[in-house]
Design an enzyme around this catalytic site. Structure first.
Site, PDB file in Angstrom:
ATOM      1  N   HIS A  61      42.306  27.436  42.224  1.00 12.03           N
ATOM      2  CA  HIS A  61      43.178  28.360  41.501  1.00 12.03           C
ATOM      3  C   HIS A  61      43.998  27.565  40.488  1.00 12.03           C
ATOM      4  CE1 HIS A  61      42.967  31.746  44.537  1.00 12.03           C
ATOM      5  NE2 HIS A  61      42.657  30.740  45.343  1.00 12.03           N
ATOM      6  N   HIS A  95      36.817  27.244  45.477  1.00 12.57           N
ATOM      7  CA  HIS A  95      37.376  27.617  44.170  1.00 12.57           C
ATOM      8  C   HIS A  95      38.758  27.003  44.022  1.00 12.57           C
ATOM      9  CE1 HIS A  95      38.080  30.740  47.194  1.00 12.57           C
ATOM     10  NE2 HIS A  95      39.277  30.889  46.664  1.00 12.57           N
TER      11      HIS A  95
HETATM   12  P1  5GP Z   1      41.199  32.640  48.273  1.00 13.14           P
HETATM   13  O1  5GP Z   1      42.179  33.545  48.952  1.00 13.14           O
HETATM   14  O2  5GP Z   1      39.859  32.626  48.964  1.00 13.14           O
HETATM   15  O3  5GP Z   1      41.728  31.280  47.956  1.00 13.14           O
HETATM   16  O4  5GP Z   1      40.987  33.284  46.836  1.00 13.14           O
HETATM   17  C1  5GP Z   1      40.037  34.238  46.537  1.00 13.14           C
HETATM   18  C2  5GP Z   1      40.452  34.828  45.202  1.00 13.14           C
HETATM   19  O5  5GP Z   1      39.349  35.503  44.651  1.00 13.14           O
HETATM   20  C3  5GP Z   1      41.591  35.848  45.344  1.00 13.14           C
HETATM   21  O6  5GP Z   1      42.706  35.398  44.591  1.00 13.14           O
HETATM   22  C4  5GP Z   1      40.980  37.131  44.815  1.00 13.14           C
HETATM   23  O7  5GP Z   1      41.880  37.882  44.029  1.00 13.14           O
HETATM   24  C5  5GP Z   1      39.788  36.647  43.989  1.00 13.14           C
HETATM   25  N1  5GP Z   1      38.683  37.581  43.989  1.00 13.14           N
HETATM   26  C6  5GP Z   1      38.138  38.195  45.064  1.00 13.14           C
HETATM   27  N2  5GP Z   1      37.121  38.986  44.678  1.00 13.14           N
HETATM   28  C7  5GP Z   1      37.029  38.872  43.317  1.00 13.14           C
HETATM   29  C8  5GP Z   1      36.172  39.454  42.343  1.00 13.14           C
HETATM   30  O8  5GP Z   1      35.289  40.252  42.623  1.00 13.14           O
HETATM   31  N3  5GP Z   1      36.379  39.090  41.041  1.00 13.14           N
HETATM   32  C9  5GP Z   1      37.353  38.209  40.683  1.00 13.14           C
HETATM   33  N4  5GP Z   1      37.465  37.935  39.383  1.00 13.14           N
HETATM   34  N5  5GP Z   1      38.168  37.641  41.572  1.00 13.14           N
HETATM   35  C10 5GP Z   1      38.027  37.966  42.881  1.00 13.14           C
END
Ligand code: 5GP
Ligand code: ZN
Length: 142
Positions: free
Chosen positions: A105, A103
């Site tokens: 951001h 993903h």
């Molecule tokens: P990472 O830390 O893996 O780069 O980012 C994962 C992101 O996914 C985090 O910023 C977290 O807030 C978001 N996230 C995790 N679970 C959910 C969810 O159920 N719904 C949404 N909309 N975002 C999520």
């Protein structure tokens, strides 16, 4: 690493099993708001196909992903009257990746905002000649 696709939270968001604030959906990409925004309007751009990390995506799909990221970034900036934005991909646990579905951001930034993610606050210093050696190590693997 490695969550079963059937258990992947982002695959469930794409299929609608888990609700989300959807910004855009097409054949290949899904765009929605992060549930815990670093700033309001913090958006996630994901391929509908389940790839764990950036490394796993075919180059052609990366190209299309970043076309979408650029469109979304401009819309975030304009629509939310932001002063700028950050684009970030975290790959693997030490880099902060929590969801094993690649993903991107897109985070709107405002003058003087006190956002939590701040790169470069604890920067490292190279020893004499080290920067060239490090650049060479990367170059050899291109
Ligand atoms: P990472 O830390 O893996 O780069 O980012 C994962 C992101 O996914 C985090 O910023 C977290 O807030 C978001 N996230 C995790 N679970 C959910 C969810 O159920 N719904 C949404 N909309 N975002 C999520
Ligand atoms: Zn997935």
């Amino acid at each position: 690493m490695g969550v079963d696709m059937a258990e992947c939270i982002f695959c469930k968001i794409i299929s609608g099993q888990i609700p989300s604030a959807i910004v855009h959906s097409d054949d290949n990409f899904f765009v929605f708001l992060d549930i815990n925004p670093a700033n309001k309007g913090h958006t996630l751009v994901i391929p509908k196909k389940h790839y764990e990390t950036f490394n796993d995506m075919p180059a052609e799909e990366v190209w299309h992903l970043f076309e979408t990221v650029q469109k979304v970034s401009k819309a975030v900036e304009k629509g939310l009257r932001a002063d700028g934005y950050n684009i970030l991909i975290s790959n693997k646990r030490p880099a902060g990746q929590e969801v094993d579905h690649i993903h991107v951001h897109v985070i709107p930034r405002y003058k003087g905002d006190e956002m939590a993610v701040r790169l470069g606050w604890n920067y490292k210093k190279y020893d004499e000649g080290e920067a060239k050696a490090v650049a060479d190590r990367i170059k050899k693997n291109l």
